[in-house]
Design a protein around this motif. Structure first.
Motif, mmCIF file in Angstrom:
data_model
loop_
_atom_site.group_PDB
_atom_site.id
_atom_site.type_symbol
_atom_site.label_atom_id
_atom_site.label_comp_id
_atom_site.label_asym_id
_atom_site.label_seq_id
_atom_site.Cartn_x
_atom_site.Cartn_y
_atom_site.Cartn_z
ATOM 1 N N UNK A 81 6.120 3.576 4.099
ATOM 2 C CA UNK A 81 5.019 4.534 3.964
ATOM 3 C C UNK A 81 5.466 5.889 3.433
ATOM 4 N N UNK A 82 6.729 6.235 3.592
ATOM 5 C CA UNK A 82 7.247 7.480 3.021
ATOM 6 C C UNK A 82 7.354 7.380 1.500
ATOM 7 N N UNK A 83 7.533 6.167 0.982
ATOM 8 C CA UNK A 83 7.693 5.967 -0.464
ATOM 9 C C UNK A 83 6.393 5.567 -1.155
ATOM 10 N N UNK A 84 5.592 4.755 -0.500
ATOM 11 C CA UNK A 84 4.420 4.129 -1.102
ATOM 12 C C UNK A 84 3.154 4.863 -0.683
ATOM 13 N N UNK A 85 2.339 5.226 -1.675
ATOM 14 C CA UNK A 85 1.055 5.867 -1.395
ATOM 15 C C UNK A 85 -0.040 4.847 -1.167
ATOM 16 N N UNK A 86 -1.166 5.316 -0.683
ATOM 17 C CA UNK A 86 -2.306 4.429 -0.372
ATOM 18 C C UNK A 86 -2.786 3.639 -1.584
ATOM 19 N N UNK A 87 -2.729 4.231 -2.781
ATOM 20 C CA UNK A 87 -3.233 3.576 -3.985
ATOM 21 C C UNK A 87 -2.158 2.860 -4.792
ATOM 22 N N UNK A 88 -0.917 2.898 -4.337
ATOM 23 C CA UNK A 88 0.173 2.240 -5.052
ATOM 24 C C UNK A 88 0.110 0.728 -4.861
ATOM 25 N N UNK A 89 0.878 0.010 -5.684
ATOM 26 C CA UNK A 89 0.933 -1.448 -5.623
ATOM 27 C C UNK A 89 2.366 -1.863 -5.295
#
Length: 169
Positions: free
Chosen positions: A40-48
């Motif tokens: 979650x520190x690397x990946x945003x809500x809209x990322x794949x």
């Protein structure tokens, strides 16, 4: 604009993997919480995120609870430890897409769980998991097992820089 990430072999709930791969965790619970936080520190809500297999050893309820906590749209390419469960099981657990087979991404990248044979004269790259701490030589194979990336999904931009380090992306 959404970003793309890749990662594999979390083995959520698999206590023996800590010893098998010398993972720096005291328990499966600590491993789970650390890996969720790093994701979650690397990946945003809209990322794949393409997860290249061996996601969880837990039941559907516990697996689903983990998937729900992880940011981004998630695609699973099933690994050897995932194949004991059906594609629909993984969809029900929360993955947006599930493939039982490797995927060709961008016409150039083969995304698979196990490493695939790539002829050295062919212009393809195999992004894979499965072999944990091991690594193949050269730029045609990129291992995205958690052990190589500090338990954090790696961006596709980083993968491209590894393949063509001196060119403009």
């Amino acid at each position: 604009m959404a970003n793309l990430f890749l990662i594999s072999d979390h083995h959520f709930g698999h206590r023996p993997i800590i010893d098998f791969e010398s993972r720096p965790f005291a328990s499966a619970e600590e491993m789970t919480e650390t890996m969720i936080a790093r994701w979650n520190a690397a990946v945003g809500k809209d990322d794949h995120v393409f997860h290249l297999g061996d996601f969880s050893f837990l039941n559907k309820e516990k697996t689903s609870a983990i998937v729900e906590r992880l940011n981004g749209r998630k695609t699973l390419i099933m690994g050897n430890h995932d194949r004991g469960r059906s594609r629909s099981w993984w969809l029900d657990a929360g993955f947006g897409e599930v493939s039982e087979h490797p995927i060709v991404y961008g016409g150039f990248f083969f995304l698979s769980h196990e490493p695939m044979y790539i002829n050295k004269h062919m212009p393809y790259v195999n992004v894979h998991g499965h072999i944990h701490g091991q690594k193949y030589e050269g730029t045609q194979y990129i291992n995205v097992c958690v052990e190589h990336w500090d338990y954090t999904p790696v961006s596709f931009e980083e993968i491209k820089r590894m393949v063509v380090p001196n060119e403009e992306q």
